[in-house]
Design an enzyme around this catalytic site. Structure first.
Site, mmCIF file in Angstrom:
data_model
loop_
_atom_site.group_PDB
_atom_site.id
_atom_site.type_symbol
_atom_site.label_atom_id
_atom_site.label_comp_id
_atom_site.label_asym_id
_atom_site.label_seq_id
_atom_site.Cartn_x
_atom_site.Cartn_y
_atom_site.Cartn_z
ATOM 1 N N LYS A 171 4.688 3.520 -7.305
ATOM 2 C CA LYS A 171 3.637 3.450 -6.274
ATOM 3 C C LYS A 171 3.770 2.151 -5.483
ATOM 4 O O LYS A 171 3.662 2.137 -4.259
ATOM 5 C CB LYS A 171 2.255 3.549 -6.934
ATOM 6 N N GLN A 200 -4.812 3.514 -13.088
ATOM 7 C CA GLN A 200 -3.781 4.373 -13.688
ATOM 8 C C GLN A 200 -4.291 4.963 -15.007
ATOM 9 O O GLN A 200 -4.768 4.239 -15.878
ATOM 10 C CB GLN A 200 -2.501 3.553 -13.927
ATOM 11 N N ASP A 237 -7.435 8.559 -5.252
ATOM 12 C CA ASP A 237 -6.975 9.608 -6.168
ATOM 13 C C ASP A 237 -7.820 10.880 -6.014
ATOM 14 O O ASP A 237 -7.425 11.953 -6.461
ATOM 15 C CB ASP A 237 -7.083 9.121 -7.627
#
Ligand code: NAP
Length: 296
Positions: free
Chosen positions: A53, A97, A120
């Site tokens: 990322k 994460q 997200d």
């Protein structure tokens, strides 16, 4: 029939080039999109995802910071860091994460992220807004699947889409995205899962099958009709002594068998996977625009 291979790798390149231009245009206005990534612990797979990322951000000119916290970080300290990034105007997106260490309540942390920075798309506000067709952000993997269909010329409108799998991160949201009365959607959607008695009954009628189960060969050639379009979300390791690392990656469908019947099919690897990070970049750029009142 020679199936069209829907390459997420190639489509990602196309989308990332568009995003790079958008980032440059935003920078000309004095806006640099920013993404804050929080990693708790040392899970090797998570470390790889976070590194990928960061690399993708760097290539597009997105300002990125990865905060790595020790595995024994308290929930309170993690929530305080999320709050800090919520308040920081230089970061338009925040990503925690997953998975988090067991002593931390994952939902509590995800719910603490400002929905306008939730790139997200997992916050209940964004899940609800997706359901009513007014999302700030679409979750990355399902968003990537929709883009793969559209950019490969397989518009789901008026088609019967069968989604196999009903997880909160893939199955349910892709079903919701594709049933919206909107351009790029407007499909008739069926969702199958482990409580479905005869999955083939549904997949045989499908124009588009989206498989997200986490098991190889969940969908085989005898379960689909000629001319079907298949998006394979799964990533599974199967033993393969011919490979140096002893395994290879396969999806949730029998790629070799189905490609003889399908009009189009996505491969694993090189299919949905690369699209997921690309959509995270797209959401980060969108977050920066939302923060500055710029229309998409
Ligand atoms: P998950 O949370 O384990 O959910 C799997 C879903 O599939 C569940 O709803 C389950 O049904 C259903 N299912 C399992 N076996 C089935 C079967 N034999 N027949 C019908 N339904 C079945 O998995 P996920 O997070 O959605 O991920 C699915 C796959 O996609 C995994 O391989 C994962 O690694 C991959 N993935 C890839 C990406 C990417 O970026 N490429 C992103 C996310 C996930 P129940 O609800 O009844 O248990």
């Amino acid at each position: 029939m020679t199936a069209q291979i829907i390459s997420g790798k190639e489509l990602s390149k196309e989308i990332r080039a568009e995003l790079k231009d958008e980032v440059e245009q935003l920078k000309e206005k004095g806006i640099t999109p920013g993404l804050a990534v929080i990693l708790v612990g040392e899970d090797p797979a998570s470390q790889v995802y976070v590194r990928n990322k960061a690399k993708a951000c760097e290539k597009l000119g997105i300002h990125e910071i990865t905060k790595t916290l020790p595995a024994d970080t308290s929930e309170e300290d993690l929530l305080a860091l999320v709050e800090k990034f919520n308040e920081d105007p230089t970061f338009h997106g925040i990503l925690v994460q997953l998975p988090l260490p067991k002593h931390i309540d994952e939902s509590k942390v995800l719910y603490a992220i400002d929905p306008l920075k939730d790139v997200d798309g997992f916050h209940p506000v964004n899940v609800g807004k997706l359901m009513i067709g007014d999302p700030y952000f679409l979750p990355c993997t399902p968003h990537g699947i929709q883009e793969m269909l559209l950019r490969s010329g397989n518009d789901p409108a008026r088609k019967h889409v069968v989604v196999v799998g009903r997880s909160n991160i893939v199955g349910k949201p892709i079903a919701n995205i594709l049933l919206q009365k909107k351009e790029g959607a407007n499909a008739t959607v069926t969702i199958c899962h482990t409580g479905t008695d005869d999955i083939a009954k549904y997949t045989k009628d499908a124009d588009i099958v989206i498989a997200a189960t986490g098991w190889p060969n969940t969908v085989t050639a005898d379960m689909v009709k000629d001319g079907v379009v298949v998006i394979d979300v799964g990533v599974n390791r199967v033993d393969d002594p011919s490979k140096e690392r002893g395994y290879r990656l396969v999806g949730d469908v029998d790629f070799e068998g189905i490609k003889e019947k399908a009009a189009a099919i996505s491969p694993v690897p090189g299919g949905v996977g690369p699209m997921t990070i690309t959509m995270l970049m797209k959401n980060t750029v969108r977050a920066a625009k939302l923060a500055h009142g710029i229309e998409d």
